[in-house]
Design a protein around this motif. Structure first.
Motif, PDB file in Angstrom:
ATOM      1  N   VAL A 187       0.817  -1.215   0.000  1.00  0.00           N
ATOM      2  CA  VAL A 187       0.000   0.000   0.000  1.00  0.00           C
ATOM      3  C   VAL A 187       0.850   1.263   0.000  1.00  0.00           C
ATOM      4  CG1 VAL A 187      -1.941  -1.065   1.220  1.00  0.00           C
ATOM      5  CG2 VAL A 187      -0.133   0.058   2.537  1.00  0.00           C
ATOM      6  N   ARG A 188       0.278   2.300  -0.575  1.00  0.00           N
ATOM      7  CA  ARG A 188       0.716   3.683  -0.393  1.00  0.00           C
ATOM      8  C   ARG A 188      -0.571   4.467  -0.223  1.00  0.00           C
ATOM      9  NH1 ARG A 188       4.733   1.395  -0.206  1.00  0.00           N
ATOM     10  NH2 ARG A 188       6.867   1.997  -0.751  1.00  0.00           N
ATOM     11  N   THR A 189      -0.897   4.825   1.010  1.00  0.00           N
ATOM     12  CA  THR A 189      -2.189   5.441   1.296  1.00  0.00           C
ATOM     13  C   THR A 189      -2.048   6.588   2.288  1.00  0.00           C
ATOM     14  OG1 THR A 189      -2.804   4.186   3.293  1.00  0.00           O
ATOM     15  CG2 THR A 189      -3.162   3.097   1.160  1.00  0.00           C
ATOM     16  N   PRO A 190      -3.082   7.415   2.414  1.00  0.00           N
ATOM     17  CA  PRO A 190      -3.055   8.446   3.452  1.00  0.00           C
ATOM     18  C   PRO A 190      -2.934   7.860   4.860  1.00  0.00           C
ATOM     19  CG  PRO A 190      -4.747   8.932   1.827  1.00  0.00           C
ATOM     20  CD  PRO A 190      -4.257   7.553   1.524  1.00  0.00           C
ATOM     21  N   ALA A 191      -3.333   6.598   5.030  1.00  0.00           N
ATOM     22  CA  ALA A 191      -3.257   5.942   6.333  1.00  0.00           C
ATOM     23  C   ALA A 191      -1.892   5.331   6.600  1.00  0.00           C
ATOM     24  CB  ALA A 191      -4.327   4.855   6.440  1.00  0.00           C
ATOM     25  N   GLY A 192      -0.999   5.364   5.615  1.00  0.00           N
ATOM     26  CA  GLY A 192       0.328   4.810   5.814  1.00  0.00           C
ATOM     27  C   GLY A 192       0.899   4.219   4.551  1.00  0.00           C
ATOM     28  N   ASN A 193       2.223   4.147   4.507  1.00  0.00           N
ATOM     29  CA  ASN A 193       2.922   3.644   3.333  1.00  0.00           C
ATOM     30  C   ASN A 193       3.428   2.216   3.499  1.00  0.00           C
ATOM     31  OD1 ASN A 193       2.638   6.101   1.919  1.00  0.00           O
ATOM     32  ND2 ASN A 193       4.349   6.979   3.045  1.00  0.00           N
ATOM     33  N   ASP A 194       3.013   1.564   4.560  1.00  0.00           N
ATOM     34  CA  ASP A 194       3.319   0.154   4.779  1.00  0.00           C
ATOM     35  C   ASP A 194       2.122  -0.482   5.471  1.00  0.00           C
ATOM     36  OD1 ASP A 194       3.883  -0.039   7.908  1.00  0.00           O
ATOM     37  OD2 ASP A 194       4.849   1.793   7.176  1.00  0.00           O
ATOM     38  N   PHE A 204     -18.080  13.185  -0.202  1.00  0.00           N
ATOM     39  CA  PHE A 204     -16.850  12.476   0.155  1.00  0.00           C
ATOM     40  C   PHE A 204     -15.666  13.431   0.253  1.00  0.00           C
ATOM     41  CE2 PHE A 204     -17.019  11.843  -4.567  1.00  0.00           C
ATOM     42  CZ  PHE A 204     -15.784  12.373  -4.933  1.00  0.00           C
ATOM     43  N   VAL A 205     -14.559  12.917   0.808  1.00  0.00           N
ATOM     44  CA  VAL A 205     -13.298  13.644   0.872  1.00  0.00           C
ATOM     45  C   VAL A 205     -12.374  13.044  -0.182  1.00  0.00           C
ATOM     46  CG1 VAL A 205     -11.288  14.226   2.280  1.00  0.00           C
ATOM     47  CG2 VAL A 205     -13.574  14.167   3.318  1.00  0.00           C
ATOM     48  N   LEU A 206     -11.874  13.881  -1.077  1.00  0.00           N
ATOM     49  CA  LEU A 206     -11.006  13.403  -2.145  1.00  0.00           C
ATOM     50  C   LEU A 206      -9.700  12.856  -1.567  1.00  0.00           C
ATOM     51  CD1 LEU A 206     -10.904  13.256  -5.272  1.00  0.00           C
ATOM     52  CD2 LEU A 206      -9.671  15.419  -5.221  1.00  0.00           C
ATOM     53  N   ALA A 207      -9.188  11.786  -2.192  1.00  0.00           N
ATOM     54  CA  ALA A 207      -7.976  11.142  -1.692  1.00  0.00           C
ATOM     55  C   ALA A 207      -7.128  10.637  -2.842  1.00  0.00           C
ATOM     56  CB  ALA A 207      -8.325   9.987  -0.750  1.00  0.00           C
ATOM     57  N   GLU A 208      -5.943  10.191  -2.501  1.00  0.00           N
ATOM     58  CA  GLU A 208      -5.050   9.546  -3.451  1.00  0.00           C
ATOM     59  C   GLU A 208      -4.478   8.293  -2.798  1.00  0.00           C
ATOM     60  OE1 GLU A 208      -1.742  12.087  -4.290  1.00  0.00           O
ATOM     61  OE2 GLU A 208      -1.059  12.149  -2.204  1.00  0.00           O
ATOM     62  N   GLU A 218      -4.203   5.999  -7.864  1.00  0.00           N
ATOM     63  CA  GLU A 218      -4.772   7.286  -8.275  1.00  0.00           C
ATOM     64  C   GLU A 218      -4.051   8.415  -7.547  1.00  0.00           C
ATOM     65  OE1 GLU A 218      -6.600   7.945 -11.069  1.00  0.00           O
ATOM     66  OE2 GLU A 218      -8.422   7.040 -10.253  1.00  0.00           O
ATOM     67  N   ALA A 219      -3.744   9.489  -8.284  1.00  0.00           N
ATOM     68  CA  ALA A 219      -3.189  10.713  -7.697  1.00  0.00           C
ATOM     69  C   ALA A 219      -3.979  11.875  -8.272  1.00  0.00           C
ATOM     70  CB  ALA A 219      -1.703  10.840  -8.006  1.00  0.00           C
ATOM     71  N   CYS A 220      -5.116  12.147  -7.675  1.00  0.00           N
ATOM     72  CA  CYS A 220      -6.062  13.100  -8.259  1.00  0.00           C
ATOM     73  C   CYS A 220      -6.333  14.300  -7.362  1.00  0.00           C
ATOM     74  CB  CYS A 220      -7.381  12.385  -8.573  1.00  0.00           C
ATOM     75  SG  CYS A 220      -8.113  11.578  -7.136  1.00  0.00           S
ATOM     76  N   VAL A 221      -5.513  14.493  -6.325  1.00  0.00           N
ATOM     77  CA  VAL A 221      -5.716  15.651  -5.455  1.00  0.00           C
ATOM     78  C   VAL A 221      -5.080  16.862  -6.131  1.00  0.00           C
ATOM     79  CG1 VAL A 221      -5.314  16.660  -3.192  1.00  0.00           C
ATOM     80  CG2 VAL A 221      -5.774  14.211  -3.395  1.00  0.00           C
ATOM     81  N   SER A 222      -5.887  17.566  -6.884  1.00  0.00           N
ATOM     82  CA  SER A 222      -5.423  18.737  -7.624  1.00  0.00           C
ATOM     83  C   SER A 222      -6.535  19.767  -7.658  1.00  0.00           C
ATOM     84  CB  SER A 222      -5.044  18.343  -9.056  1.00  0.00           C
ATOM     85  OG  SER A 222      -6.208  18.066  -9.817  1.00  0.00           O
ATOM     86  N   ALA A 223      -6.169  20.999  -8.002  1.00  0.00           N
ATOM     87  CA  ALA A 223      -7.164  22.075  -8.053  1.00  0.00           C
ATOM     88  C   ALA A 223      -8.263  21.755  -9.053  1.00  0.00           C
ATOM     89  CB  ALA A 223      -6.473  23.393  -8.414  1.00  0.00           C
ATOM     90  N   THR A 224      -7.889  21.210 -10.203  1.00  0.00           N
ATOM     91  CA  THR A 224      -8.878  20.913 -11.246  1.00  0.00           C
ATOM     92  C   THR A 224      -9.914  19.909 -10.768  1.00  0.00           C
ATOM     93  OG1 THR A 224      -7.223  21.328 -12.954  1.00  0.00           O
ATOM     94  CG2 THR A 224      -9.180  20.090 -13.601  1.00  0.00           C
ATOM     95  N   CYS A 228      -7.325  13.851   1.566  1.00  0.00           N
ATOM     96  CA  CYS A 228      -6.512  12.813   2.201  1.00  0.00           C
ATOM     97  C   CYS A 228      -5.363  12.495   1.257  1.00  0.00           C
ATOM     98  CB  CYS A 228      -7.343  11.557   2.463  1.00  0.00           C
ATOM     99  SG  CYS A 228      -8.702  11.792   3.630  1.00  0.00           S
ATOM    100  N   GLN A 229      -4.145  12.903   1.641  1.00  0.00           N
ATOM    101  CA  GLN A 229      -2.987  12.745   0.774  1.00  0.00           C
ATOM    102  C   GLN A 229      -1.996  11.721   1.327  1.00  0.00           C
ATOM    103  OE1 GLN A 229      -2.362  17.294   0.493  1.00  0.00           O
ATOM    104  NE2 GLN A 229      -1.733  16.538  -1.518  1.00  0.00           N
ATOM    105  N   VAL A 230      -1.212  11.151   0.432  1.00  0.00           N
ATOM    106  CA  VAL A 230      -0.139  10.239   0.828  1.00  0.00           C
ATOM    107  C   VAL A 230       1.049  11.097   1.235  1.00  0.00           C
ATOM    108  CG1 VAL A 230       1.400   8.389   0.093  1.00  0.00           C
ATOM    109  CG2 VAL A 230      -0.957   8.465  -0.754  1.00  0.00           C
TER     110      VAL A 230
END
Length: 406
Positions: free
Chosen positions: A14-21, A227-231, A189-195, A53-55
């Motif tokens: 995993v690579r998530t906002p909740a942790g990278n391991d 929802f809260v946007l995340a990656e 997915e890496a979609c946390v952007s202004a657009t 929610c970002q990594v």
């Protein structure tokens, strides 16, 4: 259970906002710690929603060279690192390259690259020569296959928020139909952007709780407002159960069933009767040879939007009664094409640990959602764990995990 090739989950990454391991990811879920924060990676001045929610602390340097990284969108980088961890976690399987496969899921793929290119075009009048390779939806599958010498099928699924679930399900099918002996499957997915923030805000999908980001994701709560946007990214290694047992691999769970249907109703709203989603769940159970009574936990799509939560809660109540239900999105947000894969990993860990993580921010449950939502860590009985993903476009995916010794 009917006679069918049994498929084991032997590796997770995993690579998530909740942790990278895995350890950090699981402890964050069990502790019920919100990962929603005010965005600091770009200027949010003037944006109506400034949190996600970002990594965090993501450094791909141990996985790719600087030259390789420059050729990858952030979505691909997240995928490559999570997939590598899943492969390492599974251990050496001794499968020849021609019998290995990879299936990735993504909804928006090279979003970061596209946004950068548009700004660059205004300034310099030309896009980068790497623009097309970086925004290709299949870029993650291509890089994973090259890095790990995967010479069998290398596929990409793009079904919006169901992409990760479909990718894992299609991996199951590759093993069952004899196309591969080992499959690396997941979503990124890496979609946390202004657009993307603006686009989802304008269609009314995002929570507006700018003064309380940590309390914004609240599936099944009466006060939910989106929802809260995340990656993120999450991957599994799948192989035949017999092969896994023969080589002494650790088996997290058995992936026993897969359902996939369409609502054919509306581009962004679910069928209010939940007919397509219910068919999907029933299809997954039938594929696993199980009855609804054998399901002991549901990892819900649980997006926190008004229509989706009510529709899903009603179908869960119809099929399963008061089975324990969890929404991982309450903690890690909605990572679009990676969401189903992140939640599938959570579901496999739930079964492995026989412990369901809580759904947070549930203060006043919507009376229309008459289901048993897990509010604090709860032991579950051995049985089947269902993971649901329902998407824009009416795409539905359901996965069923069962104990490997079942």
């Amino acid at each position: 259970m009917h006679q069918r090739t049994r498929v084991a989950v032997t590796g997770l990454g995993v690579r998530t906002p909740a942790g990278n391991d895995l350890k950090t990811f699981w402890s964050t879920l069990i502790d019920g710690r919100s990962t929603a924060r005010t965005i600091s990676s770009f200027d949010t001045t003037g944006l109506p929603v400034d949190f996600a929610c970002q990594v965090l602390d993501f450094d791909p340097a141990d996985y790719v060279t600087g030259r390789q990284a420059r050729r990858m969108d952030r979505t691909t980088l997240l995928a490559v690192c999570a997939a590598a961890d899943a492969i390492a976690d599974a251990g050496p399987a001794g499968v020849v390259p021609e019998r290995r496969a990879v299936v990735t899921g993504t909804g928006l793929a090279g979003n970061e690259t596209t946004e950068t290119a548009l700004l660059g075009y205004e300034t310099y009048g030309r896009p980068s020569a790497l623009y097309v390779p970086k925004v290709m939806h299949n870029a993650a599958a291509a890089f994973i296959s090259m890095e790990h010498r995967i010479l069998g099928p290398s596929l990409t699924v793009s079904t919006a928020c169901a992409s990760g679930g479909h990718a894992i399900g299609e991996g199951l099918r590759l093993l069952r139909d004899g196309s591969a002996d080992l499959v690396v499957a997941g979503g990124a997915e890496a979609c946390v952007s202004a657009t993307i923030l603006l686009a989802f805000h304008r269609c009314g999908a995002l929570s507006q709780r700018v003064s309380d980001p940590e309390g914004a994701a609240r599936p099944f709560d009466a006060a939910r407002d989106g929802f809260v946007l995340a990656e993120g990214a999450a991957f599994m290694v799948l192989e035949r159960l017999d092969d896994a047992v023969r080589r002494g691999a650790r088996v997290y769970a058995e992936l026993s069933g897969y359902g996939r249907t369409s609502d054919a109703h509306h581009l962004t709203s679910p069928d209010p009767d939940g007919e397509g989603a219910e068919r999907c769940v029933r299809q997954a159970l039938a594929d696993a040879g199980l009855s609804p009574e054998e399901v002991t936990h549901v990892n819900a799509h649980g997006s926190g939007t008004q229509l989706n939560d009510v529709t899903e809660a009603r179908l869960i109540a119809r099929l399963f009664g008061q089975v324990p239900v969890t929404s991982t999105k309450s903690i890690v947000g909605h990572a679009i094409g990676a969401a189903g894969a992140i939640e599938a990993v959570a579901g496999a860990l739930t079964l492995h640990e026989l412990l369901a993580h809580p759904t947070i921010n549930l203060e006043n449950q919507d009376p229309r959602c008459e289901i048993d939502v897990v509010r604090r860590p709860r032991p579950i009985a051995p049985g089947a764990v269902l993971s649901n993903s329902f998407a824009f476009g009416g795409h539905n995916a359901s996965l069923v995990f069962t104990p490997a010794d079942g």
